[in-house]
Design a protein around this motif. Structure first.
Motif, PDB file in Angstrom:
ATOM      1  N   TYR A 151      10.932  -7.020  45.983  1.00  0.00           N
ATOM      2  CA  TYR A 151       9.498  -6.961  46.285  1.00  0.00           C
ATOM      3  C   TYR A 151       9.210  -5.986  47.426  1.00  0.00           C
ATOM      4  O   TYR A 151       8.335  -5.126  47.321  1.00  0.00           O
ATOM      5  CB  TYR A 151       8.975  -8.346  46.664  1.00  0.00           C
ATOM      6  CG  TYR A 151       7.619  -8.302  47.329  1.00  0.00           C
ATOM      7  CD1 TYR A 151       6.473  -8.031  46.594  1.00  0.00           C
ATOM      8  CD2 TYR A 151       7.488  -8.494  48.709  1.00  0.00           C
ATOM      9  CE1 TYR A 151       5.221  -7.965  47.206  1.00  0.00           C
ATOM     10  CE2 TYR A 151       6.246  -8.436  49.322  1.00  0.00           C
ATOM     11  CZ  TYR A 151       5.123  -8.168  48.574  1.00  0.00           C
ATOM     12  OH  TYR A 151       3.908  -8.100  49.175  1.00  0.00           O
ATOM     13  N   GLN A 198       6.475 -14.063  41.931  1.00  0.00           N
ATOM     14  CA  GLN A 198       7.395 -14.053  40.786  1.00  0.00           C
ATOM     15  C   GLN A 198       8.824 -13.796  41.249  1.00  0.00           C
ATOM     16  O   GLN A 198       9.760 -14.492  40.828  1.00  0.00           O
ATOM     17  CB  GLN A 198       6.977 -12.973  39.795  1.00  0.00           C
ATOM     18  CG  GLN A 198       7.949 -12.822  38.615  1.00  0.00           C
ATOM     19  CD  GLN A 198       7.806 -11.482  37.919  1.00  0.00           C
ATOM     20  OE1 GLN A 198       6.696 -10.994  37.738  1.00  0.00           O
ATOM     21  NE2 GLN A 198       8.919 -10.878  37.539  1.00  0.00           N
ATOM     22  N   VAL A 199       8.999 -12.800  42.116  1.00  0.00           N
ATOM     23  CA  VAL A 199      10.337 -12.461  42.606  1.00  0.00           C
ATOM     24  C   VAL A 199      10.932 -13.631  43.373  1.00  0.00           C
ATOM     25  O   VAL A 199      12.120 -13.955  43.233  1.00  0.00           O
ATOM     26  CB  VAL A 199      10.269 -11.196  43.494  1.00  0.00           C
ATOM     27  CG1 VAL A 199      11.588 -10.980  44.233  1.00  0.00           C
ATOM     28  CG2 VAL A 199       9.936  -9.973  42.651  1.00  0.00           C
ATOM     29  N   ASP A 201      11.911 -16.435  40.854  1.00  0.00           N
ATOM     30  CA  ASP A 201      13.066 -15.999  40.062  1.00  0.00           C
ATOM     31  C   ASP A 201      14.331 -15.972  40.916  1.00  0.00           C
ATOM     32  O   ASP A 201      15.401 -16.417  40.484  1.00  0.00           O
ATOM     33  CB  ASP A 201      12.815 -14.610  39.466  1.00  0.00           C
ATOM     34  CG  ASP A 201      11.780 -14.638  38.349  1.00  0.00           C
ATOM     35  OD1 ASP A 201      11.479 -15.743  37.855  1.00  0.00           O
ATOM     36  OD2 ASP A 201      11.280 -13.560  37.968  1.00  0.00           O
ATOM     37  N   ILE A 210       2.419 -14.324  34.925  1.00  0.00           N
ATOM     38  CA  ILE A 210       2.535 -13.241  35.909  1.00  0.00           C
ATOM     39  C   ILE A 210       3.569 -12.219  35.434  1.00  0.00           C
ATOM     40  O   ILE A 210       3.344 -11.000  35.506  1.00  0.00           O
ATOM     41  CB  ILE A 210       2.926 -13.810  37.280  1.00  0.00           C
ATOM     42  CG1 ILE A 210       1.789 -14.671  37.838  1.00  0.00           C
ATOM     43  CG2 ILE A 210       3.262 -12.683  38.255  1.00  0.00           C
ATOM     44  CD1 ILE A 210       2.150 -15.407  39.114  1.00  0.00           C
ATOM     45  N   ARG A 211       4.696 -12.710  34.952  1.00  0.00           N
ATOM     46  CA  ARG A 211       5.744 -11.800  34.479  1.00  0.00           C
ATOM     47  C   ARG A 211       5.246 -10.949  33.318  1.00  0.00           C
ATOM     48  O   ARG A 211       5.476  -9.730  33.276  1.00  0.00           O
ATOM     49  CB  ARG A 211       6.979 -12.612  34.071  1.00  0.00           C
ATOM     50  CG  ARG A 211       8.171 -11.751  33.671  1.00  0.00           C
ATOM     51  CD  ARG A 211       9.385 -12.591  33.326  1.00  0.00           C
ATOM     52  NE  ARG A 211       9.910 -13.266  34.499  1.00  0.00           N
ATOM     53  CZ  ARG A 211       9.796 -14.566  34.738  1.00  0.00           C
ATOM     54  NH1 ARG A 211       9.161 -15.339  33.866  1.00  0.00           N
ATOM     55  NH2 ARG A 211      10.298 -15.108  35.814  1.00  0.00           N
ATOM     56  N   THR A 212       4.522 -11.567  32.380  1.00  0.00           N
ATOM     57  CA  THR A 212       3.973 -10.827  31.238  1.00  0.00           C
ATOM     58  C   THR A 212       2.969  -9.779  31.702  1.00  0.00           C
ATOM     59  O   THR A 212       2.949  -8.652  31.185  1.00  0.00           O
ATOM     60  CB  THR A 212       3.300 -11.801  30.257  1.00  0.00           C
ATOM     61  OG1 THR A 212       4.272 -12.744  29.790  1.00  0.00           O
ATOM     62  CG2 THR A 212       2.705 -11.055  29.071  1.00  0.00           C
ATOM     63  N   TYR A 217       2.855  -8.119  34.564  1.00  0.00           N
ATOM     64  CA  TYR A 217       3.545  -6.965  35.143  1.00  0.00           C
ATOM     65  C   TYR A 217       4.281  -6.155  34.075  1.00  0.00           C
ATOM     66  O   TYR A 217       4.320  -4.920  34.139  1.00  0.00           O
ATOM     67  CB  TYR A 217       4.516  -7.416  36.238  1.00  0.00           C
ATOM     68  CG  TYR A 217       3.853  -7.582  37.581  1.00  0.00           C
ATOM     69  CD1 TYR A 217       3.608  -6.482  38.399  1.00  0.00           C
ATOM     70  CD2 TYR A 217       3.447  -8.831  38.031  1.00  0.00           C
ATOM     71  CE1 TYR A 217       2.986  -6.619  39.635  1.00  0.00           C
ATOM     72  CE2 TYR A 217       2.820  -8.975  39.267  1.00  0.00           C
ATOM     73  CZ  TYR A 217       2.594  -7.875  40.055  1.00  0.00           C
ATOM     74  OH  TYR A 217       1.965  -8.018  41.273  1.00  0.00           O
ATOM     75  N   GLN A 218       4.868  -6.834  33.106  1.00  0.00           N
ATOM     76  CA  GLN A 218       5.572  -6.118  32.040  1.00  0.00           C
ATOM     77  C   GLN A 218       4.605  -5.241  31.248  1.00  0.00           C
ATOM     78  O   GLN A 218       4.895  -4.074  30.952  1.00  0.00           O
ATOM     79  CB  GLN A 218       6.280  -7.120  31.120  1.00  0.00           C
ATOM     80  CG  GLN A 218       7.490  -7.792  31.752  1.00  0.00           C
ATOM     81  CD  GLN A 218       8.063  -8.907  30.897  1.00  0.00           C
ATOM     82  OE1 GLN A 218       7.431  -9.349  29.922  1.00  0.00           O
ATOM     83  NE2 GLN A 218       9.242  -9.382  31.243  1.00  0.00           N
ATOM     84  N   ILE A 258       4.056 -18.567  36.312  1.00  0.00           N
ATOM     85  CA  ILE A 258       5.022 -17.502  36.532  1.00  0.00           C
ATOM     86  C   ILE A 258       5.260 -16.701  35.265  1.00  0.00           C
ATOM     87  O   ILE A 258       5.395 -15.477  35.300  1.00  0.00           O
ATOM     88  CB  ILE A 258       6.353 -18.092  37.055  1.00  0.00           C
ATOM     89  CG1 ILE A 258       6.126 -18.762  38.421  1.00  0.00           C
ATOM     90  CG2 ILE A 258       7.409 -17.002  37.182  1.00  0.00           C
ATOM     91  CD1 ILE A 258       5.609 -17.819  39.484  1.00  0.00           C
ATOM     92  N   GLY A 259       5.281 -17.400  34.116  1.00  0.00           N
ATOM     93  CA  GLY A 259       5.461 -16.681  32.848  1.00  0.00           C
ATOM     94  C   GLY A 259       4.326 -15.706  32.605  1.00  0.00           C
ATOM     95  O   GLY A 259       4.540 -14.565  32.158  1.00  0.00           O
ATOM     96  N   LEU A 261       3.554 -10.348  42.527  1.00  0.00           N
ATOM     97  CA  LEU A 261       4.928  -9.932  42.262  1.00  0.00           C
ATOM     98  C   LEU A 261       5.881 -10.643  43.219  1.00  0.00           C
ATOM     99  O   LEU A 261       6.970 -11.074  42.816  1.00  0.00           O
ATOM    100  CB  LEU A 261       5.063  -8.420  42.416  1.00  0.00           C
ATOM    101  CG  LEU A 261       6.485  -7.877  42.206  1.00  0.00           C
ATOM    102  CD1 LEU A 261       6.926  -8.081  40.757  1.00  0.00           C
ATOM    103  CD2 LEU A 261       6.574  -6.395  42.581  1.00  0.00           C
TER     104      LEU A 261
END
Length: 829
Positions: A491, A245-246, A249, A210-212, A214-215, A207-208, A242
């Motif tokens: 999402y 991740q959503v 989170d 994936i978040r990076t 998208y950022q 997940i970390g 996404l």
């Protein structure tokens, strides 16, 4: 057990004499626990709740290893001008592919433009047998209709008949023609939305990462300046990653929020209860109110800190044992807080009473430990046994919930029996807490009056039980899993903007059978198609070899079919077609020679090949219905296609829908067993405690009555049993049993005529314990996740009805038996 606690007297005295060492040891273990628990993640994949050795799970894993499951990052580019969208996409793709994470690229490839020329002239070479049959039938029908219409004497007498069949044929034809309508770019029908798909290189479970991803992609989009391409351009990033991740989170934040809300409410309720008790004893005076208010934070710290320690120990063990939490076990922090604080309430209240009676800190702690500590231990053992019974289940939602919950109960017991006394001793030593003997202690006045309205209460209770039993067949289980899934606005809002450009096939949730040998493909296909003739749940059966011929004989056969259709399109009567359909089919039937795999475009080849690049030995089965709307259909589909034999080899279908069906089937099969085992263990434990069948039955009756009332209440209020809340039923048995056990135990000690006294003392304590647990569970009622809300709702109803049965039905029954001289209490042994 009494002898065991007597033997521990030196231990509690050591704790009180060296409280700082005990507290520091507890804190040190808590730090270790927090460190281990910090890596815990919530796993929302329901497929992971099945054991790994299940055939459906192994088939799904084999499918992932063979076919792969690449999940793209979608980028939607929207503006009124297609050329501007195209220019932005062409600027974005090389920049995105150049982005790196350490030594590797952030994205492995982009999917954007397709070679439409190749497929436009060769589409029928890759069509399935069913699609070719539908096209052939369509052309023959069109040609026949054209001939008839050319006959001046023809009159159509069937205009008003056969409309239903015609609609079904049209739907099948549209699906068959879908592959012929190749778009060069993934664009919406009005050409205002263009999509780009980027495929990440990192692990899709990180997940970390994936978040990076998208950022960094969002930063790149901003740096390119969409409005410089068109003033109205908007660029949106979305995709299934996404959503993952959503989802993680949102559920993590939701669980934390529910825990914070529930734990705060429980702690506030407890300290206000002790505030009320203090005013009841010392009188409502200004100075008393101020002093007790000042003591509230200390009380909260004394009771809350051991509980927080026990949670750290519990989830530290969970981190080592499992590494992840599932959706069920993610609620346990809140549940254990509500349960564990009950033990602290009993210990703190008895300790304050002993100190108020003039005993020293050491004597008060020892007396509380061997008396109230014993009762608390029996209560904890009952709940822990109920939870540990779940560990024998194959369904990991049960087994992991039971193990973590049982360990958590025992850790809460240890914390309240050892760490709490140490904190009390420190607080008194440092002057933070004053529990010195006081004058004006409330005098307890015995009330020998009988319990009132015995017959009406028993009659109404019996009627409620009968109605609940009558309602049992009407108990509703929610099979529509889509109703138990939350809506992730963060999402869906993004996905909705891109979806017009990503129009896909209407076929959903296919099952794959990965075969060992190409010789097994046709027998498997034939068997499944035979089943499809008998069962409408199978929409279509396809094999990749059928779409992509790999042998000279298969190539010749496919070319002959294509030639037949090409000949049909040259029918003179079809030359008048103005829709463009005939011309499109004729163009798609241009193939006259076998097409080597090397000449097939990569984007088309990926559909037919395995991860190794070879044509896969797959058989694909499409369901005829939406399986997510009714899990019973998923189970029926799994029965129909889950296992197929060919040439002496048994193959199992791989599909998330089949795994979900197997999981639900397992849970429904194990739920009655888990409830039965839990009840049997509780009954056995009660028999060991009371050493009397009569008192054991009296202690268990409120539990049975309360559970029946709960089930009746769920039918009356329309509350459904769900995949999620079934896991809490065995826990409700263990929790709900406490009320009856404590009341019967105290009544047995006090004897006839003591019911009002028992309810005023023990009744108040069990009410507090049940209410704190209910408040803990009620934190889930504010969850955004319907499945988690269902857990909280069923638990609150169940604990509430068992409490009501213990406070009304049980006293009325005991009073009725007492009046009939049938329940003379035996001397306590």
């Amino acid at each position: 057990m009494e002898r065991f606690f007597d033997a521990l007297r030196p231990l509690i005295r050591t704790v009180v004499r060296h409280p700082l060492a005990v507290v520091l040891l507890g804190l040190a273990l808590s730090v270790v626990g927090f460190f281990s628990a910090s890596d815990l993640k919530i796993d929302t994949d329901l497929a992971n709740l099945l054991p790994e050795d299940y055939a459906s799970v192994q088939a799904l894993e084999r499918l992932r290893q063979t076919v792969g499951s690449e999940t793209p990052v979608d980028v939607g580019i929207e503006s009124p001008l297609f050329e501007a969208n195209l220019a932005f996409a062409e600027a974005l793709i090389p920049e995105a592919l150049a982005m790196r994470r350490g030594d590797e690229s952030l994205f492995s490839r982009a999917e954007f433009r397709k070679d439409t020329t190749f497929l436009a002239f060769n589409a029928l070479y890759f069509a399935s047998a069913d699609e070719l049959d539908q096209l052939e039938a369509f052309l023959e029908t069109e040609a026949e209709d054209a001939r008839l219409e050319a006959n001046p004497f023809f009159v159509d007498l069937d205009d008003d008949f056969g409309l239903e069949d015609e609609e079904e044929d049209t739907e099948g034809l549209e699906a068959a023609l879908e592959n012929l309508q190749v778009r060069e770019y993934p664009v919406s029908e009005d050409s205002t939305v263009l999509a780009v798909r980027l495929f990440p290189t990192g692990a899709q479970s990180n997940i970390g990462g994936i978040r990076t991803t998208y950022q960094r992609l969002d930063s790149l989009v901003a740096a390119l300046g969409p409005t410089s391409f068109h003033p109205e351009m908007e660029v949106t990033t979305a995709g299934r990653l996404l959503r993952q991740q959503v989802e993680i989170d949102a559920i993590t934040d939701d669980v934390r929020g529910s825990f914070g809300l529930g734990a705060t409410a429980v702690l506030l309720f407890v300290v206000l209860y002790f505030f009320y008790k203090a005013l009841q004893v010392r009188g409502v005076r200004r100075e008393t109110i101020l002093s007790e208010l000042a003591r509230l934070p200390v009380t909260a710290l004394l009771i809350g800190l051991p509980l927080v320690m026990s949670l750290a120990w519990t989830f530290g063990v969970a981190g080592v044992a499992f590494g992840t939490l599932n959706l069920m076990t993610s609620t346990l922090a809140l549940v254990l807080f509500g349960l564990g604080i009950d033990y602290g309430i009993h210990f703190y209240a008895r300790y304050a009473e002993e100190r108020g009676a003039g005993r020293t800190v050491e004597d008060a702690a020892e007396t509380t430990f061997v008396s109230t500590g014993l009762a608390v231990a029996v209560s904890a053992a009952t709940t822990a046994v109920a939870l540990f019974a779940l560990t024998i289940a194959d369904f990991r939602g049960f087994s992991e919930f039971g193990l973590i919950g049982g360990v958590g109960i025992l850790f809460a017991l240890v914390a309240m029996l050892l760490v709490l006394p140490a904190l009390l001793a420190l607080a008194e030593r440092w002057g933070l807490l004053r529990l010195d003997p006081r004058s004006g202690e409330a005098v307890f006045t015995s009330d020998p009056r009988p319990f009132p309205a015995v017959k009406p209460i028993l009659a109404l209770s019996a009627i409620a039980v009968v109605l609940s039993i009558w309602a049992l067949p009407r108990e509703r289980f929610e099979y529509n899993f889509s109703k138990l899934e939350p809506t992730y606005e963060a999402y869906y809002d993004r996905a909705a903007r891109i979806s017009p450009a990503l129009r896909g096939s209407s076929r959903r949730n296919p099952a794959y059978l990965v075969l060992n040998d190409t010789a097994d493909v046709q027998p498997v296909v034939d068997e499944l198609r035979r089943r499809a003739e008998e069962d409408t749940l199978i929409l279509a059966v396809e094999s990749l070899q059928e779409r992509f011929p790999t042998t000279p004989a298969a190539e010749r056969a496919k070319l002959d079919r294509v030639a037949d259709i090409r000949d049909l399109t040259n029918d003179a009567f079809l030359s008048q077609d103005t829709t463009g359909q005939i011309a499109r089919i004729r163009r798609a039937a241009s193939t006259t020679e076998p097409i080597p795999l090397a000449e097939v475009p990569d984007d088309l080849k990926r559909t037919f090949t395995s991860k190794s690049g070879e044509v896969g030995t797959f058989v694909i089965v499409y369901p005829a219905v939406n399986l997510s709307e009714d899990a019973r259909l998923s189970m029926a589909f799994a029965d129909e296609v889950g296992t197929v034999e060919a040439n002496g080899t048994t193959y199992h279908a791989g599909s998330t829908s089949i795994v979900a069906a197997e999981m639900l089937r397992l849970m429904l099969a194990e739920s009655p067993l888990m409830i039965g085992i839990t009840f049997a263990l509780i009954a056995l434990l009660m028999l060991l405690v009371f050493r009397s069948l009569k008192w054991t039955l009296l202690a268990l009756l409120p539990l049975v009555v309360g559970i029946l009332w709960m089930l009746g209440m769920t039918v009356l209020t329309g509350v459904s049993l769900t995949f999620y809340n079934l896991v809490v039923l065995p826990a409700v048995l263990g929790i709900g049993n406490d009320c009856g056990v404590h009341l019967v135990h105290r009544y047995r000690e006090e004897g006839p005529g003591s019911l009002r006294d028992v309810l005023r003392s023990t009744g108040e304590h069990v009410t507090m314990g049940a209410l704190t647990t209910m408040i803990g569970f009620s934190g889930l009622l504010f969850s955004f996740h319907p499945g988690l809300r269902s857990i909280g709702l069923l638990a609150v109803i169940g604990i509430g009805t068992t409490l009501l049965a213990a406070l009304l039905f049980l006293p009325a029954l005991l009073q009725w038996l007492e009046d009939r001289h049938a329940a003379d209490p035996e001397p306590a042994s």
